[in-house]
Design a protein around this motif. Structure first.
Motif, mmCIF file in Angstrom:
data_model
loop_
_atom_site.group_PDB
_atom_site.id
_atom_site.type_symbol
_atom_site.label_atom_id
_atom_site.label_comp_id
_atom_site.label_asym_id
_atom_site.label_seq_id
_atom_site.Cartn_x
_atom_site.Cartn_y
_atom_site.Cartn_z
ATOM 1 N N ALA A 1 -4.176 5.719 9.206
ATOM 2 C CA ALA A 1 -4.306 5.384 7.785
ATOM 3 C C ALA A 1 -4.420 3.883 7.553
ATOM 4 N N GLU B 1 0.571 10.254 2.601
ATOM 5 C CA GLU B 1 0.123 10.458 3.983
ATOM 6 C C GLU B 1 1.313 10.627 4.913
ATOM 7 N N ALA C 1 -12.210 -0.474 6.622
ATOM 8 C CA ALA C 1 -13.070 -0.218 5.464
ATOM 9 C C ALA C 1 -13.133 -1.428 4.543
ATOM 10 N N LEU C 2 -12.082 -2.254 4.551
ATOM 11 C CA LEU C 2 -12.042 -3.453 3.713
ATOM 12 C C LEU C 2 -12.576 -4.694 4.428
ATOM 13 N N ASP D 1 -7.641 2.359 9.435
ATOM 14 C CA ASP D 1 -8.879 2.838 8.819
ATOM 15 C C ASP D 1 -9.125 2.156 7.474
ATOM 16 N N ARG D 2 -8.085 1.997 6.680
ATOM 17 C CA ARG D 2 -8.235 1.301 5.401
ATOM 18 C C ARG D 2 -8.598 -0.161 5.631
ATOM 19 N N LEU E 1 1.514 4.577 1.043
ATOM 20 C CA LEU E 1 1.106 5.581 2.022
ATOM 21 C C LEU E 1 2.121 6.723 2.091
ATOM 22 N N TRP F 1 0.852 -1.189 0.000
ATOM 23 C CA TRP F 1 0.000 0.000 0.000
ATOM 24 C C TRP F 1 0.890 1.242 0.000
#
Length: 372
Positions: A109, A76, A116-117, A112-113, A73, A71
């Protein structure tokens, strides 16, 4: 549970992911690409998140038989951790980027990802323990504690995560007796990272030259170095390159009258001035902090509480008492501490339990700090 395992490419995260697999969780590995330079290479034990680290993380995932993703990031990371690092130094404070990385990247980050998945939790290779304590209502209170291995304990940099993040986190290495035990376990599992050296220093300053990094990003800003009486004793290229308690690299024109070493007492960015003086002026007995993260809802605010506090990631805890009032944390130390700089984290413990933390705003002696 569906668990997202953060694979840094090091031995700790690999063994943590392996233990999550052994515990029966549905584990997926993810490597966080934090550098904007995709060709960045590791410099010995310095730095992390390099191209070699990503390859090591992939090999670990293959050995464990879990899916693996990278990922990006980096944006961020640059906008939060690096930007905060620069702005704090520019403001005359001394930040801890590892604390900010855990706060903004690993437990904001990344988590939270993951949520969400559809993941239930994030597992990392941090050395800390999570303890679930039964409460009177038949539920459980989740507490953050020091790791079993005091030498590797990382609870200091995790205190900022907050109760909601703690509820969704796993630290499988918290009960490891030593780093040698973790390396031996990695070798037994066939993980090639078992002999990989630990990373240290600031990951985005891979050559270890923090002052050079600051100078490159913030530019030269010449100014005066003065003593406690205001007399000019030297010059600097940027007040941001100094921190309270620093002794070396002061570039003074003349020694102190008593011949004793001088230390940075204050960094004044408004005046672009660095104040130096004798070591005894570094000692403080009171600390006030803001931006408080409090994990212990069972510890009442507004009352003095006997605790121990730690002001550096690898520092020793010292006895103190604290008061949480109006979003601020006030600390009275049982014995003086030296070199306390604004911007540092102060973490509060009761025994091995982390009660909370705050960012130091001011430190002084006696009744120097107002609680009004």
């Amino acid at each position: 549970m569906r668990v997202l395992a953060a694979l840094s490419g090091g031995v700790d995260s690999a063994v943590a992911a392996a233990r999550a697999v052994d515990a029966g969780h549905d584990v997926v590995g993810v490597h966080m690409a934090l550098s904007r330079s995709r060709a960045q290479h590791r410099n010995g034990s310095r730095g992390c998140c390099s191209i070699e680290d990503a390859s090591d993380a992939r090999r670990a995932a293959d050995v464990l038989g879990i899916p693996y993703y990278v990922w990006d990031l980096s944006e961020e990371f640059e906008d939060t951790v690096v930007a905060d690092f620069l702005s704090e130094y520019a403001a005359g404070r001394t930040p801890n980027p590892c604390v900010r990385c855990n706060q903004h990247i690993k437990f904001d980050a990344l988590l939270d990802r993951g949520l969400a998945l559809g993941f239930d939790a994030v597992a990392t290779g941090h050395y800390a323990r999570i303890v679930d304590v039964p409460d009177a209502e038949g539920g459980a209170r989740r507490e953050l504690h020091r790791a079993e291995d005091a030498a590797k304990d990382q609870s200091y940099v995790l205190a900022v995560m907050g109760a909601d993040r703690l509820a969704r986190s796993m630290f499988p290495l918290g009960d490891a007796a030593s780093k040698d035990e973790v390396r031996a376990e990695a070798a037994e599992r066939g993980l090639s990272v078992s002999v990989k050296p630990d990373s240290y220093d600031i990951c985005f300053v891979a050559d270890g030259d923090t002052q050079g990094f600051l100078r490159e990003r913030l530019g030269a800003a010449p100014g005066e170095v003065v003593d406690a009486d205001g007399d000019v004793v030297g010059e600097h290229d940027g007040a941001y390159a100094y921190t309270v308690g620093q002794r070396r690299g002061l570039g003074l024109n003349r020694p102190a009258a008593d011949g004793k070493p001088r230390y940075v007492l204050e960094v004044d960015p408004a005046a672009n001035r660095v104040v130096v003086g004798p070591s005894e002026l570094l000692s403080v007995t009171e600390i006030s902090a803001g931006e408080v993260t409090w994990l212990a809802e069972d510890v009442p605010a507004g009352e003095w509480t006997e605790v121990s506090v730690q002001v550096r990631a690898h520092g020793d805890p010292v006895p103190a008492r604290v008061l949480l009032q109006d979003g601020r944390l006030f600390t009275e130390l049982a014995s003086p501490l030296r070199g306390i700089a604004p911007g540092q984290s102060i973490v509060v413990y009761q025994g091995s339990r982390v009660l909370g933390q705050g960012n130091i705003v001011k430190a002084g002696r006696g009744a120097a700090l107002s609680r009004a």
